[in-house]
Each structure stands twice: as structure tokens, then as C-alpha cells.
Scaffold this motif. Sequence first.
Motif, PDB file in Angstrom:
ATOM      1  N   GLY A  51       0.855  -1.296   0.052  1.00  0.00           N
ATOM      2  CA  GLY A  51      -0.015   0.102   0.131  1.00  0.00           C
ATOM      3  C   GLY A  51       0.694   1.285   0.185  1.00  0.00           C
ATOM      4  N   GLN A  52       2.075   1.009  -0.115  1.00  0.00           N
ATOM      5  CA  GLN A  52       2.954   2.350  -0.166  1.00  0.00           C
ATOM      6  C   GLN A  52       4.007   2.112  -1.272  1.00  0.00           C
ATOM      7  N   VAL A  53       4.535   3.375  -1.536  1.00  0.00           N
ATOM      8  CA  VAL A  53       5.491   3.326  -2.663  1.00  0.00           C
ATOM      9  C   VAL A  53       6.895   4.203  -2.024  1.00  0.00           C
ATOM     10  N   LYS A  54       8.054   4.070  -2.497  1.00  0.00           N
ATOM     11  CA  LYS A  54       9.158   4.995  -2.304  1.00  0.00           C
ATOM     12  C   LYS A  54       8.866   6.238  -3.053  1.00  0.00           C
ATOM     13  N   GLU A  55       9.055   7.429  -2.546  1.00  0.00           N
ATOM     14  CA  GLU A  55       9.149   8.635  -2.892  1.00  0.00           C
ATOM     15  C   GLU A  55      10.585   9.184  -3.025  1.00  0.00           C
ATOM     16  N   VAL A  56      11.228   9.562  -4.014  1.00  0.00           N
ATOM     17  CA  VAL A  56      12.512  10.094  -4.038  1.00  0.00           C
ATOM     18  C   VAL A  56      12.558  11.723  -4.473  1.00  0.00           C
ATOM     19  N   ARG A  57      13.089  12.511  -3.526  1.00  0.00           N
ATOM     20  CA  ARG A  57      13.058  13.968  -3.696  1.00  0.00           C
ATOM     21  C   ARG A  57      14.187  14.562  -3.943  1.00  0.00           C
ATOM     22  N   GLY A  58      14.546  15.566  -4.692  1.00  0.00           N
ATOM     23  CA  GLY A  58      15.519  16.378  -4.847  1.00  0.00           C
ATOM     24  C   GLY A  58      15.769  17.069  -3.548  1.00  0.00           C
ATOM     25  N   ALA A  59      16.366  16.943  -2.746  1.00  0.00           N
ATOM     26  CA  ALA A  59      16.405  17.744  -1.363  1.00  0.00           C
ATOM     27  C   ALA A  59      17.200  18.901  -1.201  1.00  0.00           C
ATOM     28  N   LYS A  60      18.580  19.090  -1.693  1.00  0.00           N
ATOM     29  CA  LYS A  60      19.167  20.301  -1.557  1.00  0.00           C
ATOM     30  C   LYS A  60      20.382  20.213  -2.672  1.00  0.00           C
ATOM     31  N   MET A  61      20.851  21.400  -2.828  1.00  0.00           N
ATOM     32  CA  MET A  61      21.950  21.562  -3.794  1.00  0.00           C
ATOM     33  C   MET A  61      23.404  21.231  -3.004  1.00  0.00           C
ATOM     34  N   THR A  62      24.392  20.238  -3.666  1.00  0.00           N
ATOM     35  CA  THR A  62      25.665  20.106  -3.167  1.00  0.00           C
ATOM     36  C   THR A  62      26.505  20.500  -4.226  1.00  0.00           C
ATOM     37  N   ASP A  63      27.646  20.385  -3.857  1.00  0.00           N
ATOM     38  CA  ASP A  63      28.826  20.527  -4.888  1.00  0.00           C
ATOM     39  C   ASP A  63      28.686  19.494  -6.199  1.00  0.00           C
ATOM     40  N   LYS A  64      28.127  18.378  -5.619  1.00  0.00           N
ATOM     41  CA  LYS A  64      28.258  17.257  -6.726  1.00  0.00           C
ATOM     42  C   LYS A  64      26.832  17.206  -7.284  1.00  0.00           C
ATOM     43  N   GLY A  65      25.923  18.100  -7.019  1.00  0.00           N
ATOM     44  CA  GLY A  65      24.588  18.051  -7.645  1.00  0.00           C
ATOM     45  C   GLY A  65      23.491  18.116  -6.697  1.00  0.00           C
ATOM     46  N   VAL A  66      22.237  17.632  -7.175  1.00  0.00           N
ATOM     47  CA  VAL A  66      21.295  17.460  -6.187  1.00  0.00           C
ATOM     48  C   VAL A  66      21.179  16.361  -5.243  1.00  0.00           C
ATOM     49  N   SER A  67      21.108  16.460  -3.762  1.00  0.00           N
ATOM     50  CA  SER A  67      21.331  15.342  -2.970  1.00  0.00           C
ATOM     51  C   SER A  67      19.645  14.739  -3.053  1.00  0.00           C
ATOM     52  N   ARG A  68      19.562  13.481  -2.822  1.00  0.00           N
ATOM     53  CA  ARG A  68      18.272  12.754  -2.767  1.00  0.00           C
ATOM     54  C   ARG A  68      17.702  12.411  -1.298  1.00  0.00           C
ATOM     55  N   THR A  69      16.674  12.550  -0.893  1.00  0.00           N
ATOM     56  CA  THR A  69      16.186  11.812   0.243  1.00  0.00           C
ATOM     57  C   THR A  69      15.099  10.910  -0.376  1.00  0.00           C
ATOM     58  N   SER A  70      14.770   9.977   0.418  1.00  0.00           N
ATOM     59  CA  SER A  70      13.634   9.090   0.119  1.00  0.00           C
ATOM     60  C   SER A  70      12.912   8.744   1.388  1.00  0.00           C
ATOM     61  N   SER A  71      11.497   8.153   1.291  1.00  0.00           N
ATOM     62  CA  SER A  71      10.563   7.718   2.197  1.00  0.00           C
ATOM     63  C   SER A  71       9.544   7.209   1.595  1.00  0.00           C
ATOM     64  N   CYS A  72       8.648   6.389   2.257  1.00  0.00           N
ATOM     65  CA  CYS A  72       7.748   5.398   1.902  1.00  0.00           C
ATOM     66  C   CYS A  72       6.341   6.381   1.993  1.00  0.00           C
ATOM     67  N   VAL A  73       5.685   6.531   1.052  1.00  0.00           N
ATOM     68  CA  VAL A  73       4.515   7.174   1.015  1.00  0.00           C
ATOM     69  C   VAL A  73       3.255   6.423   0.701  1.00  0.00           C
ATOM     70  N   PRO A  74       1.879   6.767   1.199  1.00  0.00           N
ATOM     71  CA  PRO A  74       0.855   5.838   0.548  1.00  0.00           C
ATOM     72  C   PRO A  74       0.723   5.916  -0.870  1.00  0.00           C
ATOM     73  N   ARG A  75       0.233   4.873  -1.377  1.00  0.00           N
ATOM     74  CA  ARG A  75       0.062   4.509  -2.882  1.00  0.00           C
ATOM     75  C   ARG A  75      -1.361   5.189  -3.172  1.00  0.00           C
ATOM     76  N   HIS A  76      -1.271   6.242  -4.340  1.00  0.00           N
ATOM     77  CA  HIS A  76      -2.486   6.998  -4.527  1.00  0.00           C
ATOM     78  C   HIS A  76      -3.149   6.186  -5.798  1.00  0.00           C
ATOM     79  N   GLY A  77      -3.832   5.206  -5.857  1.00  0.00           N
ATOM     80  CA  GLY A  77      -4.318   4.547  -7.052  1.00  0.00           C
ATOM     81  C   GLY A  77      -5.884   4.974  -7.381  1.00  0.00           C
ATOM     82  N   PRO A  78      -6.662   4.240  -8.256  1.00  0.00           N
ATOM     83  CA  PRO A  78      -8.132   4.560  -8.490  1.00  0.00           C
ATOM     84  C   PRO A  78      -8.705   4.477  -7.184  1.00  0.00           C
ATOM     85  N   LYS A  79      -9.818   5.280  -7.046  1.00  0.00           N
ATOM     86  CA  LYS A  79     -10.425   5.241  -6.039  1.00  0.00           C
ATOM     87  C   LYS A  79     -11.613   4.148  -5.984  1.00  0.00           C
TER      88      LYS A  79
END
Length: 81
Positions: A51-79
Motif C-alpha cells: 500500500g506504499q511506494v518509495k518517493e525520492v525527492r531532490g532535497a538540496k544542492m551540493t557541490d556534486k549536484g542535487v542530493s536525494r532523500t527517500s521515504s515511503c508514502v501511501p500509494r494513490h491509486g484509483p478510488k
Amino acid sequence: MLLRHATCLSLLIFIALASTARATTVGREQDIVDLKLGQRVLVDDGTCPAGQVKEVRGAKMTDKGVSRTSSCVPRHGPKSR
């Protein structure tokens, strides 16, 4: 006449913004090649609980590019009823 043009322009802007606000879904985290700051990508790789899916976000800028963070969020499917 001016009101009609303003309404049409507002509708076009709304449609353009709504279509870019959706999160993209990929099968593996390695498939994300160019993550932008603030962008959210849903990764359906089976690492999160049912019932959940991983969400990867571009969190902040670093010298090497955009750092990523991830967390499990509820899966939004058809109602369902």
C-alpha cells in the motif's frame, strides 16, 4: 470580450501547471537520471510495505549536484467504492 480572453488564458495556465505537478513513476531508483531540486519521483521497486511506494525527492544542492532523500508514502491509486 476581455473577460472571455482572461478566462481562456487562466484556463490554459492552469492546465499547463497541473500537468507538470504530477510525480513520475519509475521501476528502479537507478532509472532516475536527472533529478531536479524539489522534484518528486515515485519508485515502485517493492522496498516499501504493501500500500506504499518509495518517493525520492531532490532535497538540496551540493557541490556534486542535487542530493536525494527517500521515504515511503501511501500509494494513490484509483478510488474504489
